[in-house]
Write an enzyme that holds these catalytic residues in place. Structure first.
Site, PDB file in Angstrom:
ATOM      1  N   HIS A 136      54.100  46.904  26.187  1.00 22.49           N
ATOM      2  CA  HIS A 136      55.561  46.996  26.085  1.00 22.49           C
ATOM      3  C   HIS A 136      56.233  45.692  26.486  1.00 22.49           C
ATOM      4  O   HIS A 136      57.120  45.185  25.788  1.00 22.49           O
ATOM      5  CB  HIS A 136      56.038  48.149  26.976  1.00 22.49           C
ATOM      6  CG  HIS A 136      57.473  48.512  26.829  1.00 22.49           C
ATOM      7  ND1 HIS A 136      58.470  47.947  27.604  1.00 22.49           N
ATOM      8  CD2 HIS A 136      58.094  49.384  26.016  1.00 22.49           C
ATOM      9  CE1 HIS A 136      59.635  48.464  27.264  1.00 22.49           C
ATOM     10  NE2 HIS A 136      59.449  49.355  26.309  1.00 22.49           N
ATOM     11  N   SER A 155      64.596  49.842  23.922  1.00 26.30           N
ATOM     12  CA  SER A 155      63.800  48.815  24.602  1.00 26.30           C
ATOM     13  C   SER A 155      63.652  47.577  23.745  1.00 26.30           C
ATOM     14  O   SER A 155      63.517  46.465  24.256  1.00 26.30           O
ATOM     15  CB  SER A 155      62.402  49.357  24.928  1.00 26.30           C
ATOM     16  OG  SER A 155      62.433  50.237  26.016  1.00 26.30           O
ATOM     17  N   ASP A 182      59.088  44.276  33.342  1.00 28.81           N
ATOM     18  CA  ASP A 182      58.428  45.176  32.400  1.00 28.81           C
ATOM     19  C   ASP A 182      56.961  45.354  32.783  1.00 28.81           C
ATOM     20  O   ASP A 182      56.611  45.240  33.963  1.00 28.81           O
ATOM     21  CB  ASP A 182      58.574  44.641  30.967  1.00 28.81           C
ATOM     22  CG  ASP A 182      58.771  45.754  29.951  1.00 28.81           C
ATOM     23  OD1 ASP A 182      57.802  46.501  29.714  1.00 28.81           O
ATOM     24  OD2 ASP A 182      59.880  45.876  29.399  1.00 28.81           O
TER      25      ASP A 182
END
Length: 571
Positions: free
Chosen positions: A274, A510, A234
């Site tokens: 994220h 996600s 990520d």
């Protein structure tokens, strides 16, 4: 790690190098003799023709992929596995041709050195680790007097990412180079099997933990994720966040290291947020010090917890607001997390970055026992049938290879399940779309996860945005669903806030994928006999889901239920 490594550091051993040279020459002599006495079969001829045509999709779409002032095109070059010496040798020959071209303008002047030593010195100067440099130097030595050259001086091959894999060359190439490689022969065989676009990928909790019954599993089975290592490919993980402090989630065994594939050497820095959010769903635990008491050790507790919430009808998040809960925990609080940073704050992320991350895991796990047990990929790109059949892109194939080698791979289904359609009167309206699973969610052996409401999945069902099946070739996906709406998890920590631990809400598949990763990490910490058996684990979790009454194209097998998985007797 500063050097491009294959698992070995230090000075190259001269005996080892001499052995490699001898081995290489013997194998080349054998190949030459075999080529001289064996005629190609009809099957071989057909295979070579297919290999030569494998780049045609790239040629067809080449005008859409032009990148940069020198018209460089981001590609993944897959070496031909049927080259007599194997796909890794084919890839290494390609790298050697590229490095030879670079060396012609950067020749090391060392009169006292042998040609082999000179090549090794040159390669080490590029940041390639000693052993790998020694192996590639042999290929360079063989090409010393070869005039053929498929590459262009403008080409930019990412050596580190390419060497993390065993058969791929990842980089930006000119159109001329792509055309050259499409029909490039070495030892009377094609070096290249396929050239594909290196697609850009998109980034596709205290209540949601109860929805999948992880809180009950911790109490009943002590399913905390202990002794499990989960990789997160990520945007990085914020190493300063208190959430990962209590259980030392980012303190890896000595044989493992966090990796930054963006070139910044900062895997525990997350400019985007994220990756930190995804990691915080899987593992970690933050305690607020209650009035008149402590939560565990005071060294691991935050004075306050604050959450930045999503704003109705607005983009972005609101200001951080204190919350009344005392603990926010990931689903497998004690699981170790490995940061594989693939999202660059400047250039985003491409499929080749994920291919390289998978290659790194495969090399780390190539020893006697599994060191990395799972991988979470909350990134992806829309499947394009003009390039590959569903589930057959290089990224999907590498996911399947990793699963076959014992690693659980959990992937987000993507957020393309809702969009615009054109009616017969040419007006557009919003509608749900089937067949919208993103790559690598199309990989057959991946556990592909769709999204539901965080605490009322039976009432509100599958999230409107969640990617929906079936795949373009007719397989049922997603495999299951998990909470993915307004999920609270760790947000990059602002040291200026002192002891205030900041969290935020995010929505998307996600966020659903790490719920399943956390559930499986918790499950494996209690059911150690299933470590290294990802296909069995997938079967257990699909069979133990809760049906929320939606169509299988929406919900897959149903809502993940770790308590039921732990108690399942027949699978």
């Amino acid at each position: 790690m500063s050097a491009i490594d294959d698992g070995a550091d230090g000075e190259a051993n001269s005996d080892d190098l001499n052995g490699l040279v001898a081995k290489s020459r013997i194998s080349l002599d054998v190949l030459a003799a075999a080529d001289a006495i064996q005629a190609r079969s009809r099957d071989d001829a057909d295979r070579y023709a297919f290999a030569a045509n494998a780049a045609l999709p790239m040629q067809k779409q080449i005008h859409t992929l032009v990148h940069g002032s020198q018209d460089l095109i981001q590609v993944i070059v897959e070496a031909n596995a049927r080259l007599r010496a194997g796909s890794e040798a084919a890839r290494n020959y390609l790298l050697a041709f590229y490095l030879k071209l670079r060396a012609e303008t950067a020749r090391i002047d060392n009169p006292g050195a042998t040609e082999l030593a000179e090549h090794i010195e040159y390669l080490q100067g590029l940041g390639i680790a000693s052993r790998t440099a020694g192996e590639l130097a042999i290929y360079l030595l063989e090409l010393e007097n070869v005039e053929a050259q498929p590459f262009d001086k403008a080409d930019e091959v990412d050596l580190r990412k390419s060497l993390m894999t065993d058969k791929f060359l990842i980089g930006a190439l000119t159109r001329t180079t792509i055309e050259n490689l499409a029909d490039f022969h070495w030892h009377e065989d094609h070096c290249v099997y396929r050239i594909s676009g290196n697609h850009a990928c998109d980034m596709s909790l205290y209540e949601s933990g109860r929805t999948v019954k992880c809180d009950a599993a911790r109490v009943t089975f002590s399913a905390t994720g202990r002794n499990i290592v989960w990789a997160v490919a990520d945007s990085g993980i914020d190493g300063n966040h208190p959430h990962f402090r209590k259980h030392g989630n980012l303190d890896l065994p000595s044989s493992l290291e966090h990796q930054d594939l963006t070139g910044d050497d900062a895997p525990l820095v997350d400019e985007n947020g994220h990756g930190t959010h995804v990691a915080g769903v899987i593992a970690g635990e933050t305690c607020r010090v209650p009035p008149g008491g402590i939560c565990g050790s005071p060294d691991f507790a935050a004075q306050d917890l604050a959450v930045r919430k999503m704003q109705q009808g607005k983009r972005g998040l609101g200001n951080a607001e204190p919350v009344s809960v005392d603990v926010i925990a990931g689903l497998a609080p004690e699981c170790k997390l490995m940061s594989l940073k693939v999202v660059s704050p400047r250039e985003g992320v491409r499929a080749g970055d994920l291919v390289a991350a998978i290659g790194y895991i495969r090399k780390v796990n190539s020893g006697d026992h599994l060191q990395i047990h799972g991988l979470n990929i909350s990134l992806g790109y829309l499947f394009d049938p003009e390039w590959f059949a569903a589930g057959h892109s290089p990224l999907c194939k590498e996911v399947n290879r990793l699963v076959k080698e014992g690693v659980v791979v959990v992937v987000a289904a993507g957020n393309g399940g809702y969009g615009m359609v054109q009616k017969h009167d040419r007006k557009q309206e919003r509608a749900t779309h089937l067949g919208t699973i993103s790559d690598p969610g199309n990989a057959e052996l991946a556990i592909t996860v769709g999204s539901v409401h965080r605490d009322s999945p039976h009432t509100f069902g599958v999230s409107y945005f969640s990617g929906k099946g079936p795949t373009a070739d007719g397989r049922m996906k997603p495999d299951l669903v998990a909470p993915g709406e307004r999920i609270v998890s760790a947000s990059p920590h602002d040291v200026a806030n002192g002891d205030v631990a900041t969290f935020c809400e995010r929505s998307g598949t996600s966020m659903a994928a790490p719920h399943v990763s956390g559930c499986i990490a918790a499950f494996l910490s209690t059911r150690q006999e299933f470590v290294g058996q990802p296909e069995v684990v997938k079967r257990i979790f699909k069979k133990s889901t809760t049906d929320i009454g939606r169509q299988p194209e929406f919900q897959g097998a149903g809502l993940v239920d770790v308590m039921r998985a732990l108690q399942l007797k027949r699978f």
